[in-house]
Design a protein around this motif. Structure first.
Motif, PDB file in Angstrom:
ATOM      1  N   LEU A   2       0.825  -1.208   0.000  1.00 18.41           N
ATOM      2  CA  LEU A   2       0.000   0.000   0.000  1.00 18.41           C
ATOM      3  C   LEU A   2       0.860   1.258   0.000  1.00 18.41           C
ATOM      4  O   LEU A   2       0.538   2.235  -0.668  1.00 18.41           O
ATOM      5  N   ALA A   3       1.975   1.211   0.713  1.00 17.98           N
ATOM      6  CA  ALA A   3       2.877   2.371   0.745  1.00 17.98           C
ATOM      7  C   ALA A   3       3.435   2.653  -0.650  1.00 17.98           C
ATOM      8  O   ALA A   3       3.519   3.806  -1.068  1.00 17.98           O
ATOM      9  N   SER A   4       3.803   1.600  -1.369  1.00 21.45           N
ATOM     10  CA  SER A   4       4.311   1.777  -2.736  1.00 21.45           C
ATOM     11  C   SER A   4       3.232   2.312  -3.660  1.00 21.45           C
ATOM     12  O   SER A   4       3.479   3.186  -4.483  1.00 21.45           O
ATOM     13  N   LEU A   5       2.036   1.792  -3.518  1.00 18.76           N
ATOM     14  CA  LEU A   5       0.910   2.246  -4.325  1.00 18.76           C
ATOM     15  C   LEU A   5       0.625   3.718  -4.042  1.00 18.76           C
ATOM     16  O   LEU A   5       0.337   4.498  -4.957  1.00 18.76           O
ATOM     17  N   ARG A   6       0.749   4.105  -2.788  1.00 19.14           N
ATOM     18  CA  ARG A   6       0.546   5.504  -2.389  1.00 19.14           C
ATOM     19  C   ARG A   6       1.555   6.411  -3.084  1.00 19.14           C
ATOM     20  O   ARG A   6       1.199   7.466  -3.596  1.00 19.14           O
ATOM     21  N   VAL A   7       2.819   5.989  -3.140  1.00 21.59           N
ATOM     22  CA  VAL A   7       3.868   6.793  -3.782  1.00 21.59           C
ATOM     23  C   VAL A   7       3.592   6.936  -5.272  1.00 21.59           C
ATOM     24  O   VAL A   7       3.659   8.035  -5.827  1.00 21.59           O
ATOM     25  N   VAL A   8       3.259   5.835  -5.936  1.00 23.24           N
ATOM     26  CA  VAL A   8       2.970   5.882  -7.374  1.00 23.24           C
ATOM     27  C   VAL A   8       1.776   6.782  -7.641  1.00 23.24           C
ATOM     28  O   VAL A   8       1.778   7.582  -8.578  1.00 23.24           O
ATOM     29  N   LEU A  49      -3.663   2.659 -12.725  1.00 25.14           N
ATOM     30  CA  LEU A  49      -2.258   3.024 -12.868  1.00 25.14           C
ATOM     31  C   LEU A  49      -1.523   2.137 -13.874  1.00 25.14           C
ATOM     32  O   LEU A  49      -0.341   2.323 -14.126  1.00 25.14           O
ATOM     33  N   GLY A  50      -2.241   1.147 -14.420  1.00 27.55           N
ATOM     34  CA  GLY A  50      -1.630   0.269 -15.420  1.00 27.55           C
ATOM     35  C   GLY A  50      -0.978  -0.973 -14.848  1.00 27.55           C
ATOM     36  O   GLY A  50      -0.147  -1.591 -15.501  1.00 27.55           O
ATOM     37  N   TYR A  51      -1.350  -1.345 -13.619  1.00 25.99           N
ATOM     38  CA  TYR A  51      -0.794  -2.528 -12.977  1.00 25.99           C
ATOM     39  C   TYR A  51      -1.911  -3.515 -12.654  1.00 25.99           C
ATOM     40  O   TYR A  51      -3.083  -3.166 -12.695  1.00 25.99           O
ATOM     41  N   CYS A  52      -1.529  -4.729 -12.307  1.00 25.39           N
ATOM     42  CA  CYS A  52      -2.511  -5.706 -11.862  1.00 25.39           C
ATOM     43  C   CYS A  52      -1.867  -6.675 -10.875  1.00 25.39           C
ATOM     44  O   CYS A  52      -0.658  -6.897 -10.898  1.00 25.39           O
ATOM     45  N   LEU A  53      -2.708  -7.200  -9.995  1.00 22.33           N
ATOM     46  CA  LEU A  53      -2.259  -8.246  -9.082  1.00 22.33           C
ATOM     47  C   LEU A  53      -2.487  -9.580  -9.770  1.00 22.33           C
ATOM     48  O   LEU A  53      -3.539  -9.807 -10.351  1.00 22.33           O
ATOM     49  N   THR A  54      -1.504 -10.443  -9.706  1.00 29.01           N
ATOM     50  CA  THR A  54      -1.641 -11.752 -10.327  1.00 29.01           C
ATOM     51  C   THR A  54      -1.367 -12.827  -9.285  1.00 29.01           C
ATOM     52  O   THR A  54      -0.240 -12.931  -8.795  1.00 29.01           O
ATOM     53  N   PRO A  55      -2.381 -13.606  -8.934  1.00 25.13           N
ATOM     54  CA  PRO A  55      -2.143 -14.682  -7.974  1.00 25.13           C
ATOM     55  C   PRO A  55      -1.208 -15.732  -8.569  1.00 25.13           C
ATOM     56  O   PRO A  55      -1.306 -16.059  -9.751  1.00 25.13           O
TER      57      PRO A  55
END
Length: 83
Positions: A2-8, A49-55
């Protein structure tokens, strides 16, 4: 994460991720240091933001890992007996 996502999000700007369907206030709350966003909100923000989570399945350590661990332990035992 979440911290990284906040920065982006700060670098790109809240307006860029406004297409998530969340309000500006909701985005700021979700990305705040006290935020506790739901997974669907995190996914929406990442998608904007152009990203995705991939299990992915977590792979067990290779056999060499256990062999090396055992060897290191044996060396440790021998060294501790000498002192």
């Amino acid at each position: 994460m979440l911290a990284s996502l906040r920065v982006v999000a700060r670098v790109r700007g809240i307006s860029e991720i406004a297409q998530t369907g969340m309000t500006r206030r909701g985005l700021q709350k979700a990305l705040s240091s006290n935020g506790n966003p739901r997974l669907e909100n995190v996914n929406s923000i990442m998608k904007a933001l152009g990203y995705c989570l991939t299990p992915q399945k977590i792979m067990p350590p290779a056999a060499e890992f256990w062999t090396n661990l055992e060897a290191k332990y044996q060396v440790h035992l021998v060294a501790s007996q000498k002192t």
